[in-house]
Design a protein around this motif. Structure first.
Motif, short mmCIF file in Angstrom:
data_model
loop_
_atom_site.label_atom_id
_atom_site.label_comp_id
_atom_site.label_asym_id
_atom_site.label_seq_id
_atom_site.Cartn_x
_atom_site.Cartn_y
_atom_site.Cartn_z
N GLY A 1 32.62 -47.39 47.80
CA GLY A 1 33.71 -48.29 48.17
C GLY A 1 34.87 -47.55 48.80
O GLY A 1 35.46 -48.00 49.78
N GLY B 1 35.68 -54.54 56.32
CA GLY B 1 34.69 -54.96 55.33
C GLY B 1 35.23 -54.90 53.93
O GLY B 1 36.42 -54.69 53.72
N PRO B 2 34.34 -55.02 52.98
CA PRO B 2 34.76 -55.18 51.57
C PRO B 2 34.93 -53.87 50.81
O PRO B 2 34.47 -53.76 49.68
N TRP C 1 37.52 -52.32 49.29
CA TRP C 1 38.22 -52.41 48.00
C TRP C 1 37.45 -53.26 47.01
O TRP C 1 37.46 -53.00 45.81
N LEU C 2 36.78 -54.28 47.50
CA LEU C 2 35.97 -55.12 46.62
C LEU C 2 34.88 -54.29 45.96
O LEU C 2 34.61 -54.41 44.76
N ILE C 3 34.26 -53.39 46.72
CA ILE C 3 33.22 -52.52 46.19
C ILE C 3 33.82 -51.53 45.19
O ILE C 3 33.20 -51.24 44.16
#
Length: 177
Positions: free
Chosen positions: A81, A89-90, A92-94
């Motif tokens: 992440g 893309g994601p 921070w989500l990861i």
């Protein structure tokens, strides 16, 4: 006959003539009838996972192995992440997903995840309180920074060999590529 000795938790003393007796079944009271069948299945699955985890905790060797695997997987996800954060893309989500994995076994990771969630919430509130023009400017600035990073990387490393011909043809006009 001989009376059984109990250990205070309803289990018979293994030394007693009758031997150990199984733990009593938990009594379910106040079942929430407002739950859907799906919610009941989720609750049963969570209870089964908790029971399985408790069995793992009971064996010190299995517990160490389990914690090592959770630590390795969670760390890998967090690092992946963090590598993806500057890209669209994601990222921070990861990172938060990896911290959630680590947080199942490590209190420090759980605290770090909660701290990060609070900071993201504060940032979102700060952004929401700003004018539309400022929010658009921040978005454009972020997009420009990401595009600059991608361009810099591609100018430094070149296009990967696996880049499709169609994309390569479209990027011919970009200086430095």
């Amino acid at each position: 006959m001989h009376e059984q000795q109990h250990d205070g938790e309803g289990r018979a003393d293994p030394g007693s003539p009758a031997g150990p007796r199984p733990a009593p079944e938990p009594v379910v009271t106040g079942v929430d009838t407002a739950l859907s069948p799906h919610q009941h299945r989720i609750r049963r699955a969570r209870a089964a996972l908790r029971a399985r985890r408790e069995r793992l905790r009971a064996d010190a060797r299995k517990n160490r192995v389990y914690r090592a695997v959770v630590g390795a997987v969670g760390t890998f996800v967090v690092l992946l992440g963090l590598l993806l954060v500057p890209l669209p893309g994601p990222g921070w989500l990861i990172v938060f997903l990896g911290l959630a994995v680590l947080g199942t076994e490590f209190a420090t990771a759980q605290r770090l995840k909660r701290f990060g969630e609070r900071q993201v919430h504060r940032w979102a509130q700060w952004i929401a309180a700003r004018s539309l023009a400022l929010r658009a400017g921040l978005g454009a600035g972020t997009a420009t920074a990401v595009a600059g990073l991608v361009w810099g990387y591609l100018a430094w490393q070149g296009l990967p060999a696996w880049t499709p011909e169609v994309v390569t043809a479209q990027l011919q006009w970009v200086p430095g590529l």
